[in-house]
Enzyme design. Structure first.
Site, PDB file in Angstrom:
ATOM      1  N   ASP A  61       0.863  -1.177   0.000  1.00 21.44           N
ATOM      2  CA  ASP A  61       0.000   0.000   0.000  1.00 21.44           C
ATOM      3  C   ASP A  61       0.899   1.226   0.000  1.00 21.44           C
ATOM      4  OD1 ASP A  61      -1.969  -1.887   0.397  1.00 21.44           O
ATOM      5  OD2 ASP A  61      -2.835  -0.919   2.156  1.00 21.44           O
TER       6      ASP A  61
ATOM      7  N   SER B  46       7.816   5.012   5.381  1.00 18.85           N
ATOM      8  CA  SER B  46       8.879   4.284   4.705  1.00 18.85           C
ATOM      9  C   SER B  46       8.626   4.280   3.210  1.00 18.85           C
ATOM     10  CB  SER B  46       8.952   2.852   5.240  1.00 18.85           C
ATOM     11  OG  SER B  46       8.873   2.838   6.654  1.00 18.85           O
TER      12      SER B  46
END
Length: 283
Positions: A101, A241
């Protein structure tokens, strides 16, 4: 894929940190790995469970898609596992899937090895810390999937194939918010880990995970061996991230709208397992 969107505005604190001299001095401490390791230990402690309810409320997180669990600490919650079938992988042979995602930016690698990202420029050589394989990605494609703290923080393999070993590159831990991407070569300074995948349908693919500020750990599960499309590759602990995928020239066809959106400063929301491109048949 959903409609591309502009990144959310950076907060005042990030703007000060990355765009003022006092802020940059403070960053030397904040982006150091020891601080992130300390933050990771705190978020592994049982008392960190107290952070879970306000985190859910602040980021409007729905738990209905996730497996019921007792979370021993905040990091257990942060890398919570999704229910089977909620992120199905497109298993058609010619489908390139999103490994996670996130918010996707797509770049054509020009001038042999240079990728423009936001207002910074990155070379494949520096991204891979000098690995000679960088030369093979001239005129290829770089896909950068930016994960925010409210995203699902596990990731998968993009195709069937055989993976090599994991190559860890030590570094700093800047945030991956736009304020940092504009002023700092984040992807070539941050801690990151990559593997070379000999895939069935897309040739030799590099899949890399990039840590960010206050990420306790990049956790990849497997050493060299056979892997499957959609198989869980690993997870990030706390923090925003990035997953980067490098593909060689003439291996994949991607919608032009992805590149157009990126050039216009937009990011395209994607979900792990969904098709984002199509393999180019190899003779």
């Amino acid at each position: 894929m959903k409609r591309p969107q502009k990144p959310e505005p950076d907060g005042r604190l990030l703007t000060v940190l990355y765009q003022t001299i006092p802020g940059r001095l403070t960053l030397k401490f904040l982006s150091a790995r020891p601080l992130s390791r300390m933050a990771g230990r705190i978020l592994d402690a049982p008392f960190s469970r107290l952070l879970i309810p306000p985190f859910i409320r602040h980021f409007h997180i729905s738990l209905r898609d996730y497996e019921p669990a007792h979370y021993a600490c905040f990091n257990d919650f942060f890398c919570r596992k999704i229910k089977p079938g909620v992120r199905p992988a497109d298993l058609r042979a010619d489908a390139l899937i999103a490994p996670c995602d996130g918010l996707l930016s797509a770049y054509k690698i020009r001038e042999h090895t240079v990728i423009p990202v936001k207002q910074s420029r990155y070379s494949i050589w520096s991204l891979l810390a000098g690995d000679p394989i960088y030369k093979e990605y001239a005129n290829g494609v770089c896909l950068a999937f930016r994960l925010c703290v409210n995203h699902y923080h596990r990731y998968c393999y993009v195709d069937d194939g055989v993976k090599g070993g994991n190559h860890f590159i030590a570094g700093k831990l800047h945030t991956v918010r736009p304020a940092a991407l504009k002023t700092t070569p984040v992807f070539t300074e941050n801690c990151r880990e990559y593997t070379i995948l000999q895939t069935k349908n897309f040739g030799t693919v590099i899949q890399m995970e990039v840590g960010a500020m206050l990420v306790g750990k990049i956790s990849n599960y497997h050493e060299a061996g056979a892997v499957r499309k959609g198989q869980e590759k690993g997870k990030f602990l706390y923090g925003g991230s990035t997953v980067i995928v490098l593909l060689k020239k003439n291996t994949v066809k991607l919608p032009q709208r992805l590149f157009d959106a990126t050039n216009a400063g937009y990011e395209t929301p994607v979900r792990m397992g969904e098709k984002i491109g199509t393999a180019i048949e190899r003779s």
